[in-house]
Motif scaffolding. Structure first.
Motif, PDB file in Angstrom:
ATOM      1  N   ILE A  31       1.150  -2.073  -0.043  1.00  0.00           N
ATOM      2  CA  ILE A  31      -0.140  -0.197   0.040  1.00  0.00           C
ATOM      3  C   ILE A  31       0.967   1.158  -0.326  1.00  0.00           C
ATOM      4  O   ILE A  31       0.527   2.094  -1.263  1.00  0.00           O
ATOM      5  CB  ILE A  31      -1.100  -0.225   0.916  1.00  0.00           C
ATOM      6  CG1 ILE A  31      -1.822  -0.567   0.689  1.00  0.00           C
ATOM      7  CG2 ILE A  31      -1.440   1.710   1.731  1.00  0.00           C
ATOM      8  CD1 ILE A  31      -2.137  -0.812   1.958  1.00  0.00           C
ATOM      9  N   GLU A  54       2.220   1.740  -3.105  1.00  0.00           N
ATOM     10  CA  GLU A  54       1.176   2.031  -4.143  1.00  0.00           C
ATOM     11  C   GLU A  54       0.629   1.209  -5.535  1.00  0.00           C
ATOM     12  O   GLU A  54       0.225   1.554  -6.488  1.00  0.00           O
ATOM     13  CB  GLU A  54       1.263   3.706  -4.338  1.00  0.00           C
ATOM     14  CG  GLU A  54       1.628   4.896  -3.389  1.00  0.00           C
ATOM     15  CD  GLU A  54       0.999   5.708  -4.304  1.00  0.00           C
ATOM     16  OE1 GLU A  54       1.053   6.086  -5.621  1.00  0.00           O
ATOM     17  OE2 GLU A  54       0.734   7.075  -3.403  1.00  0.00           O
ATOM     18  N   PHE A 107      -1.227  -1.080  -6.036  1.00  0.00           N
ATOM     19  CA  PHE A 107      -3.035  -0.770  -4.984  1.00  0.00           C
ATOM     20  C   PHE A 107      -3.440  -2.491  -5.751  1.00  0.00           C
ATOM     21  O   PHE A 107      -3.908  -2.930  -5.065  1.00  0.00           O
ATOM     22  CB  PHE A 107      -3.867  -0.229  -5.218  1.00  0.00           C
ATOM     23  CG  PHE A 107      -3.857   0.667  -4.344  1.00  0.00           C
ATOM     24  CD1 PHE A 107      -3.794   0.734  -3.358  1.00  0.00           C
ATOM     25  CD2 PHE A 107      -3.261   1.953  -5.362  1.00  0.00           C
ATOM     26  CE1 PHE A 107      -2.973   2.183  -2.153  1.00  0.00           C
ATOM     27  CE2 PHE A 107      -2.330   3.441  -4.596  1.00  0.00           C
ATOM     28  CZ  PHE A 107      -2.574   3.124  -3.178  1.00  0.00           C
ATOM     29  N   ALA A 110      -1.718   6.818   2.535  1.00  0.00           N
ATOM     30  CA  ALA A 110      -1.452   6.692   1.415  1.00  0.00           C
ATOM     31  C   ALA A 110      -2.932   7.813   1.049  1.00  0.00           C
ATOM     32  O   ALA A 110      -3.088   7.789   0.074  1.00  0.00           O
ATOM     33  CB  ALA A 110      -1.939   5.669   0.895  1.00  0.00           C
ATOM     34  N   PRO A 116      -8.439   3.920  -5.260  1.00  0.00           N
ATOM     35  CA  PRO A 116      -7.517   4.263  -6.477  1.00  0.00           C
ATOM     36  C   PRO A 116      -7.693   3.643  -7.635  1.00  0.00           C
ATOM     37  O   PRO A 116      -6.686   3.215  -8.561  1.00  0.00           O
ATOM     38  CB  PRO A 116      -6.379   4.175  -5.987  1.00  0.00           C
ATOM     39  CG  PRO A 116      -6.554   3.164  -4.841  1.00  0.00           C
ATOM     40  CD  PRO A 116      -7.528   3.821  -4.381  1.00  0.00           C
TER      41      PRO A 116
END
Length: 202
Positions: free
Chosen positions: A29, A32, A34, A88, A161
């Motif tokens: 996470i 990033e 995801f 995040a 995201p």
């Protein structure tokens, strides 16, 4: 007197696997990643479903250690997920602070129950020996609901995201629902504290 039991059950190993996946998820996470994080989270969720199913349907796989290890694994996983998702900018800081504070208090209570139910003389070796069961923990109904709501928010936040809905009003509504169930769960343990612990006696 404590009850001797085998701690190396399949549900307990699945709970340990979930604990091991928690820092991996946190790292993904923060970096990033995801898409991969969603897959790992699904795997962690599968271990949660399986350990409960196995413990309920096979008596030999049920243990007092598991009654504490399963919710502990959930709390570790949820805590790391919420901290990393807050880092995040996907979950607000006050909500994460609220959840972490509740979990820290519950974990401290578990350690206290272990100490109080351990027969004298109390030693570190006896305290940390998973083969000696002294109490079973029974989560309240609202606590089970709260865990489900918290995990739904994690799944929705991880997917945000990926599917581009990070600013959705529905996420904000889910934040409020999570805050409510977290507060209700904390109160339920305060109100029904003694009823959630079953001391094991020979």
């Amino acid at each position: 007197m404590p009850q001797y039991e085998n701690p190396w059950t399949i549900p307990n190993m699945l709970s340990m696997t979930r604990i091991g996946l928690a820092p991996v998820l946190g790292y993904l996470i923060i970096e990033e990643d995801f898409n991969i994080a969603l897959g790992v989270f699904a795997l962690a969720g599968l271990t949660d479903l399986l350990d409960g199913f196995i413990a309920r349907n096979w008596a030999s796989q049920k243990s007092a250690l598991g009654s504490a290890l399963d919710p502990l694994a959930d709390k570790i996983l949820i805590s790391i997920l919420y901290v990393s998702l807050t880092y995040a900018d996907l979950i607000p800081v006050p909500l994460t602070y609220m959840i972490i504070s509740r979990d820290v208090m519950l974990i401290a209570a578990v350690f206290y129950v272990r100490y109080r139910t351990l027969p004298t003389p109390r030693t570190l070796a006896k305290y940390f020996n998973p083969c000696y069961a002294t109490a079973r923990l029974k989560p309240t109904f609202i606590s089970k609901v709260n865990t489900a709501v918290q995990l739904i928010l994690v799944a929705a936040s991880l997917a945000a995201p990926v599917f581009n809905y990070a600013d959705s009003i529905y996420l904000q509504i889910l934040w409020c629902c999570t805050a409510f169930t977290t507060a209700a769960s904390a109160y339920s343990y305060y109100h029904y504290g003694r009823k959630t612990v079953q001391v094991i006696k020979d």
